[in-house]
Structure formats: structure tokens, C-alpha cells
Design a protein around this motif. Sequence first.
Motif, PDB file in Angstrom:
ATOM      1  N   LEU D  12       0.867  -1.182   0.000  1.00 57.12           N
ATOM      2  CA  LEU D  12       0.000   0.000   0.000  1.00 57.12           C
ATOM      3  C   LEU D  12       0.902   1.228   0.000  1.00 57.12           C
ATOM      4  CD1 LEU D  12      -3.199   0.267   0.502  1.00 57.12           C
ATOM      5  CD2 LEU D  12      -2.513   1.178   2.719  1.00 57.12           C
ATOM      6  N   LYS D  13       0.598   2.194  -0.859  1.00 58.97           N
ATOM      7  CA  LYS D  13       1.408   3.421  -0.853  1.00 58.97           C
ATOM      8  C   LYS D  13       0.482   4.633  -0.971  1.00 58.97           C
ATOM      9  CE  LYS D  13       2.637   4.626  -5.619  1.00 58.97           C
ATOM     10  NZ  LYS D  13       1.900   5.888  -5.533  1.00 58.97           N
ATOM     11  N   PRO D  14       0.943   5.796  -0.468  1.00 58.87           N
ATOM     12  CA  PRO D  14       0.212   7.040  -0.720  1.00 58.87           C
ATOM     13  C   PRO D  14       0.363   7.394  -2.203  1.00 58.87           C
ATOM     14  CG  PRO D  14       2.289   7.477   0.421  1.00 58.87           C
ATOM     15  CD  PRO D  14       2.156   5.994   0.347  1.00 58.87           C
ATOM     16  N   HIS D  15      -0.419   8.383  -2.703  1.00 55.96           N
ATOM     17  CA  HIS D  15      -0.339   8.699  -4.132  1.00 55.96           C
ATOM     18  C   HIS D  15       1.044   9.220  -4.522  1.00 55.96           C
ATOM     19  CE1 HIS D  15      -4.397   7.680  -4.624  1.00 55.96           C
ATOM     20  NE2 HIS D  15      -4.902   8.693  -3.959  1.00 55.96           N
ATOM     21  N   GLN D  16       1.699   9.909  -3.595  1.00 55.54           N
ATOM     22  CA  GLN D  16       3.059  10.400  -3.865  1.00 55.54           C
ATOM     23  C   GLN D  16       4.052   9.695  -2.952  1.00 55.54           C
ATOM     24  OE1 GLN D  16       3.972  12.123  -6.396  1.00 55.54           O
ATOM     25  NE2 GLN D  16       1.827  12.310  -7.049  1.00 55.54           N
ATOM     26  N   LEU D  49      -0.696  -1.874  -4.606  1.00 52.44           N
ATOM     27  CA  LEU D  49       0.211  -2.263  -5.688  1.00 52.44           C
ATOM     28  C   LEU D  49       0.574  -3.728  -5.578  1.00 52.44           C
ATOM     29  CD1 LEU D  49       2.872   0.521  -5.035  1.00 52.44           C
ATOM     30  CD2 LEU D  49       0.865   0.717  -6.509  1.00 52.44           C
ATOM     31  N   GLN D  50       0.794  -4.349  -6.720  1.00 47.24           N
ATOM     32  CA  GLN D  50       1.519  -5.611  -6.727  1.00 47.24           C
ATOM     33  C   GLN D  50       2.892  -5.295  -7.294  1.00 47.24           C
ATOM     34  OE1 GLN D  50       1.195  -8.762  -9.696  1.00 47.24           O
ATOM     35  NE2 GLN D  50       0.346 -10.026  -8.078  1.00 47.24           N
ATOM     36  N   ILE D  51       3.917  -5.654  -6.544  1.00 49.17           N
ATOM     37  CA  ILE D  51       5.280  -5.364  -6.979  1.00 49.17           C
ATOM     38  C   ILE D  51       6.040  -6.672  -7.102  1.00 49.17           C
ATOM     39  CG2 ILE D  51       7.456  -4.234  -6.359  1.00 49.17           C
ATOM     40  CD1 ILE D  51       5.872  -2.108  -4.916  1.00 49.17           C
ATOM     41  N   GLU D  52       6.518  -6.942  -8.299  1.00 48.67           N
ATOM     42  CA  GLU D  52       7.339  -8.129  -8.536  1.00 48.67           C
ATOM     43  C   GLU D  52       8.783  -7.671  -8.737  1.00 48.67           C
ATOM     44  OE1 GLU D  52       7.383  -9.769 -12.462  1.00 48.67           O
ATOM     45  OE2 GLU D  52       7.171 -11.800 -11.696  1.00 48.67           O
ATOM     46  N   THR D  66      13.373   0.238   1.573  1.00 47.01           N
ATOM     47  CA  THR D  66      13.065   1.231   0.535  1.00 47.01           C
ATOM     48  C   THR D  66      11.571   1.526   0.516  1.00 47.01           C
ATOM     49  OG1 THR D  66      14.871   0.313  -0.771  1.00 47.01           O
ATOM     50  CG2 THR D  66      13.329   1.762  -1.914  1.00 47.01           C
ATOM     51  N   ILE D  67      10.776   0.474   0.624  1.00 52.17           N
ATOM     52  CA  ILE D  67       9.319   0.661   0.632  1.00 52.17           C
ATOM     53  C   ILE D  67       8.881   1.529   1.813  1.00 52.17           C
ATOM     54  CG2 ILE D  67       7.126  -0.575   0.979  1.00 52.17           C
ATOM     55  CD1 ILE D  67       8.332  -2.846  -0.757  1.00 52.17           C
ATOM     56  N   SER D  68       9.426   1.240   2.987  1.00 44.30           N
ATOM     57  CA  SER D  68       9.077   2.040   4.170  1.00 44.30           C
ATOM     58  C   SER D  68       9.541   3.483   4.026  1.00 44.30           C
ATOM     59  CB  SER D  68       9.735   1.454   5.428  1.00 44.30           C
ATOM     60  OG  SER D  68       9.403   0.118   5.572  1.00 44.30           O
ATOM     61  N   ASP D  69      10.758   3.649   3.518  1.00 46.69           N
ATOM     62  CA  ASP D  69      11.304   5.008   3.389  1.00 46.69           C
ATOM     63  C   ASP D  69      10.417   5.891   2.507  1.00 46.69           C
ATOM     64  OD1 ASP D  69      13.337   4.081   4.924  1.00 46.69           O
ATOM     65  OD2 ASP D  69      14.883   4.116   3.360  1.00 46.69           O
ATOM     66  N   GLY D  71       7.197   5.729   2.434  1.00 44.38           N
ATOM     67  CA  GLY D  71       5.858   5.843   3.007  1.00 44.38           C
ATOM     68  C   GLY D  71       4.944   4.687   2.668  1.00 44.38           C
ATOM     69  N   GLY D  72       5.493   3.666   2.034  1.00 42.77           N
ATOM     70  CA  GLY D  72       4.680   2.501   1.686  1.00 42.77           C
ATOM     71  C   GLY D  72       4.647   1.509   2.833  1.00 42.77           C
TER      72      GLY D  72
END
Lengths: 89, 89, 89, 89, 89, 89, 89
Positions: D12-16, D49-52, D66-69, D71-72
Motif C-alpha cells: 500500500l502506498k500514498p499517491h506520492q 500495488l503488486q510489486i514483482e 526502501t518501501i518504508s522510506d 511511506g509505503g
Amino acid sequence: MVFVKRIVLDVLKPHQPNALEFSSSIAKAGSDYRVHLTVIEVDERTETLQIEVVGNAIDFEAVQSTISDMGGSLHSIDEVEVQSETDAG
Amino acid sequence: MVFVKRIVLDVLKPHQPNALEFSSSIAKAGSDYRVHLTVIEVDERTETLQIEVVGNAIDFEAVQSTISDMGGSLHSIDEVEVQSETDAG
Amino acid sequence: MVFVKRIVLDVLKPHQPNALEFSSSIAKAGSDYRVHLTVIEVDERTETLQIEVVGNAIDFEAVQSTISDMGGSLHSIDEVEVQSETDAG
Amino acid sequence: MVFVKRIVLDVLKPHQPNALEFSSSIAKAGSDYRVHLTVIEVDERTETLQIEVVGNAIDFEAVQSTISDMGGSLHSIDEVEVQSETDAG
Amino acid sequence: MVFVKRIVLDVLKPHQPNALEFSSSIAKAGSDYRVHLTVIEVDERTETLQIEVVGNAIDFEAVQSTISDMGGSLHSIDEVEVQSETDAG
Amino acid sequence: MVFVKRIVLDVLKPHQPNALEFSSSIAKAGSDYRVHLTVIEVDERTETLQIEVVGNAIDFEAVQSTISDMGGSLHSIDEVEVQSETDAG
Amino acid sequence: MVFVKRIVLDVLKPHQPNALEFSSSIAKAGSDYRVHLTVIEVDERTETLQIEVVGNAIDFEAVQSTISDMGGSLHSIDEVEVQSETDAG
């Protein structure tokens, strides 16, 4: 001559021997058999299997007696592929 | 000899260790295993996994004890592929 | 000349001879036939089969009489592939 | 050794940052990563998102931070492929 | 020049000549035609066929008159593939 | 470095410029872009498009401003593929 | 430069000229066009066609005027593929 190249069998087996032992025993019936066993349904005492055997010259009777020896019962032959080959081929 | 080339297992595991650690431990049980883990369902305390192991000569018992050691439980063997090979092959 | 390369037949047969003997007999009608028999439906006394024969120059009449000789009956021709070839081809 | 070859993540991520910046940052976590991001659902404030990620030796923790940094938040690991390789392999 | 490479026709024919004779006659209309006939529907007096003809330069009129000569009727042209080629090509 | 290899965009455009001019302008934004435009829905004044751009190093901002310059509006980024490459790669 | 490599068109035509003549005329508009015409629907006076044209540098206006010259009308452009190529490419 005609060689059996592939058979697909519908087989019922007790839970033991397990799928791994069952398929390995069938593979041992030939020198180049590839056996692909799929468990279709699991019931209280039995499992319904689809067993596909691929090889260059499958000995169907050997496959059939291996299944019986392990307590399985052959319900039906679902598919067969055979090939006629000349001796030089 | 008969070699196990591919197995598909239905496994229940607690949330920890996570899917990455779980699959890595199974892969470590062999020298050439490829492990493909798919999370099928997530419940409050457990996850249902489909685990496919591909290799040249899979040691099923080693796979099975790795699963137990990590707190997982093997629900069923869904598919097996075995190959009979002559020594020269 | 025109050669028959592939035919798909809808055939009814009694339970005996079984699918393996049935397909092997058809394959024996030619020197390079590949026969793929699929059991579509099993009834009390008969089985409905789809039989695909692939070869370089299939002799349809030989296939047809083999089916009759084993007690089968050809319900319909479902597919045919033929190829026109020049002699040098 | 065991190498992670492919992971599929539910994120899950914010729009930006947008999908392009998000996937690029993940790719930068490795020297040969291929990242395939698919937007599954767009909500008022977030995107699912689905991220492969595909690579020869994926560093899962680097991907995760990286995902956390950005905001995801990593909802789940959906698939993992790992490979055991001998050093000579 | 423009060459017809493939046509798919919807054809109605009486039961005789059978599918084998029908497709063979069409193939004879050219030196390299491959004809794939599929029986779509069987009625009391007629059969609906899909006939695909593949070749390097199909003569549509020859195919059409062969169909008429055997008592068939061309219902529609369902697909056409044509290729423009320069003479040197 | 990280290169964008493929993007799939959801775009709204007026009927003019037409799909051919629209996709050609986007392709002109790069030296090796392949643009695959599919019209998803046609409304009275607008068309909804899916636009896939494939290239070795896509400049997303250039693609985006081309779309705006032609009166189109980028609704969402649906898919992104990026690749991390070492300079020698 | 940007070249049009593939277009998919939705076209309405009267029954005459037939599908074979229609597609051949379009193919003649270029030196390497491959035209794949599929009849989607047949009505009393008209036929709805999907026409795919593949080539190295399709001249859309030439295709469009060929369609008009034969009494057809272009309903919509459904897909376009274009490629940007450097002169040396």
C-alpha cells in the motif's frame, strides 16, 4: 512395432503408501519412465489419483501389477498415446 | 534408479518465520533446489502455502523435516514427478 | 498428390478390447502412425472415444476397418487435415 | 548458498511518490533488479500495488526498507522463488 | 503482387462425399494447399463445416468451384489473409 | 542506473488528433519507442485509451508533456517496468 | 522517424466487393502489407469487419482511401502500433 508412449490412468489408492512411494514404485517398473501423479480428491480412507506415465516403450501390464501390489485399483484408462515405428526408426 | 524431480505440497505455517525464510530453509535442504512458495490464504494465526520444489534428486524426508522444524505442518502432497533413470543416463 | 496428415474420429467401442489394445491396433495399420485415444464417456456397455491419428500418409480405409474389426463403430469424422504435395516435395 | 530470485509483494502506498518513482527506488536497491509494478486499486488517499522484483540475488531487507522510506507499507509477501546454488554453479 | 495465404470458409455440404474426400478434393486444387476441415454441426441431411485453406498463393475461384462441384455451398468467407509481395521478395 | 523499460498509461483524449497522430507524437518523444495504443471506450467527445510505451530508457516526463500538448490527460499509471543496470551492462 | 507498424480498424462494407477482393485491394496499397480480415457480423446489406494491417511503414491515408473507394466506411481505429527508429536503425 507399436510402442506405448504415454498413458493417463484414474487410480484409487489407500493413504499408505503415500503419493511419493506410489509414483516411485511405478517409475521403477521401467528404465526411463517419467511418472506425474496428481492427487485429485482425498477421502477418509482413499485418494483418487491421476497418474500419467511417459516413456519410450511403456509396459502397461507391469504398471498395472505395480498399482495392484500397492493396494491401488485402476478405475479407468483415460488416455493412451501409441506410436508405430519401423525397426530402423 | 528413481529420482524425485518435482513435488507440490500443501503446507500450513505460523506467520513466523516469514515466507522468505521458510522457502530459503527448504532450498538449503538440497544443493540445487528451486523453491516456489505461493501464499494461498492468510488467517489470524496461520498461512496456507503451496510449495513447489524442483530439483534433480529431491530428498523428500529432508524437505519434510525442514518444514516441521520451522513449525509448519504438511497437509498433503498434491503432485509428484519422478523419473526412472539408468545409471549411464 | 494429396496426403491425409491427421484425422480426429468419434468412435464407440465395447469395453473390450481396452483402450490400449484398441489404439495399438489402429497404430499397427501404418508404419508411422501416432494414435492419441481419449476416453470421453463410459457407459454400462460402451465407451465413447475421441481418436486422433497423425501420420505422413494415413490410409483412412485401413483405420476404418481396424475399428470395425475390433467391434467399434465410427460415429463421425470430426476433423481432417490433408496436404497437397508435389512429387519432389 | 540460497539466493532469492523473485518476490511478489502486496504493498500500500500514498499517491506520492508516484508509481514510477516508487518502482525506480526499489530497483536502485540492487544492481540488476527488474521491478514490475502494477496498480491494483486506487483509493482516495492510497494505492494498492503488486510489486514483482526479479534479480539474481535479491536483498529482501533492502527492498523492504526502501518501501518504508517512501511511506509505503508491505501488506504481505505473496510469492517467493529461491534457488540453492553450489559455489561452482 | 498480392497473394492469398489463408482463407477460412463456412460451408454446408451433404453427407456424401465425406469429410475426407471433401477436403482432399479442395487440396487437389493447388500444389501446396493444406486443408483443415472441422465438422461444426451435423444435421439430418447436411453438415456445416469450417474449412481453412493455407497456401502460398491460393486460387480462391478454384477452391470455390471445387466446393460447388461436390454439392457443397459456400455460406460465407469468415477470414482472409493476403500478403503484398514485391517480385524479388 | 535505473531505466524505465515499459509503462502502461490510462489516458483520456478528445477525438482529434486521432489515435494514429496521438501515438506517433508519443513515439517521437524518443529514438526507439514502440507505442501500442488501444482504444478502450469511445464517448461523445472523448476516447479512453490504454497506451503502452516500450523502450530502452523511457523519459516519462517527455511522454507526459506530449500527452498534455495534444489535449490529452493522463488518468493513471497502470504499470511500470524498470531495470537497474550497471554501467558496463 | 516514426513508422506505423500495425493498425486494427473497424470497418463497415457492402456485401460486394467480397472479403477477398476487399483485403487484396488494401494489401495492394503497400509493397509488404499483410492484411488479416475477419468478418465480425453479417447484416442484410452490410458486413462489419475487423481489418488488421501489418507492415514496415504503413501509409494510413492510402489504406483509408482504398477503403472508401470500395464503398467501405471506417468506423474507428481500434489499435495502433508505431515505432520510432533512428535513420541508421
